[in-house]
Design an enzyme around this catalytic site. Structure first.
Site, PDB file in Angstrom:
ATOM      1  N   CYS A  26     -44.873 119.710 121.935  1.00  0.00           N
ATOM      2  CA  CYS A  26     -43.574 119.787 121.262  1.00  0.00           C
ATOM      3  C   CYS A  26     -42.425 119.375 122.180  1.00  0.00           C
ATOM      4  CB  CYS A  26     -43.346 121.180 120.681  1.00  0.00           C
ATOM      5  SG  CYS A  26     -43.491 122.504 121.863  1.00  0.00           S
ATOM      6  N   HIS A  27     -42.682 119.264 123.475  1.00  0.00           N
ATOM      7  CA  HIS A  27     -41.622 118.800 124.382  1.00  0.00           C
ATOM      8  C   HIS A  27     -41.231 117.348 124.102  1.00  0.00           C
ATOM      9  CE1 HIS A  27     -45.333 117.622 126.495  1.00  0.00           C
ATOM     10  NE2 HIS A  27     -44.612 116.650 127.039  1.00  0.00           N
ATOM     11  N   GLU A  38     -43.720 112.566 132.432  1.00  0.00           N
ATOM     12  CA  GLU A  38     -44.241 111.480 131.583  1.00  0.00           C
ATOM     13  C   GLU A  38     -43.389 110.219 131.672  1.00  0.00           C
ATOM     14  OE1 GLU A  38     -44.726 112.943 127.610  1.00  0.00           O
ATOM     15  OE2 GLU A  38     -46.187 114.457 128.208  1.00  0.00           O
ATOM     16  N   TYR A  76     -36.051 115.356 116.127  1.00  0.00           N
ATOM     17  CA  TYR A  76     -36.430 116.264 115.048  1.00  0.00           C
ATOM     18  C   TYR A  76     -36.222 115.570 113.703  1.00  0.00           C
ATOM     19  CZ  TYR A  76     -36.283 119.880 118.654  1.00  0.00           C
ATOM     20  OH  TYR A  76     -36.514 120.627 119.780  1.00  0.00           O
ATOM     21  N   ASN A 126     -45.084 126.928 117.874  1.00  0.00           N
ATOM     22  CA  ASN A 126     -46.247 126.283 118.478  1.00  0.00           C
ATOM     23  C   ASN A 126     -46.928 127.250 119.455  1.00  0.00           C
ATOM     24  OD1 ASN A 126     -48.023 124.672 119.923  1.00  0.00           O
ATOM     25  ND2 ASN A 126     -46.505 123.142 120.495  1.00  0.00           N
TER      26      ASN A 126
END
Length: 96
Positions: A59-60, A90, A30, A51
């Site tokens: 946003c993850h 990912e 952040y 979001n």
């Protein structure tokens, strides 16, 4: 970034655009994102919380400086399980 019509404040849309350029398998904090935007980490977190389409606007991929941070307004529970799963999918592993 994908052209979307997500309804939000100009600042929220700015954050959401920045989220879309974080590549899969990468994360930023952040604080790092706030520094890029000339903002504050909490403001970035609030925009992430608002979001409207988190699976499209990723946003993850924004995490706390120590740990996962929150997801969809939650800091524990099912939402954090989803965030960790998305990141693991990912190839990102966070310390627990």
């Amino acid at each position: 970034p994908v052209q979307l019509h997500a309804v939000g404040t100009p600042y929220q849309r700015q954050v959401w655009s920045a989220l879309q350029v974080i590549p899969p398998g990468k994360v930023c904090t952040y604080g790092e994102l706030a520094q890029v935007l000339g903002s504050a980490p909490r403001a970035v977190g609030q925009a992430c919380r608002r979001n409207p389409i988190p699976i499209i606007i990723p946003c993850h991929r924004v995490v706390a400086s120590a740990g996962a941070g929150g997801y969809s307004g939650a800091t524990d529970g099912a939402e954090l399980v989803i965030k960790r799963w998305l990141l693991a999918h990912e190839g990102v592993t966070l310390a627990t």
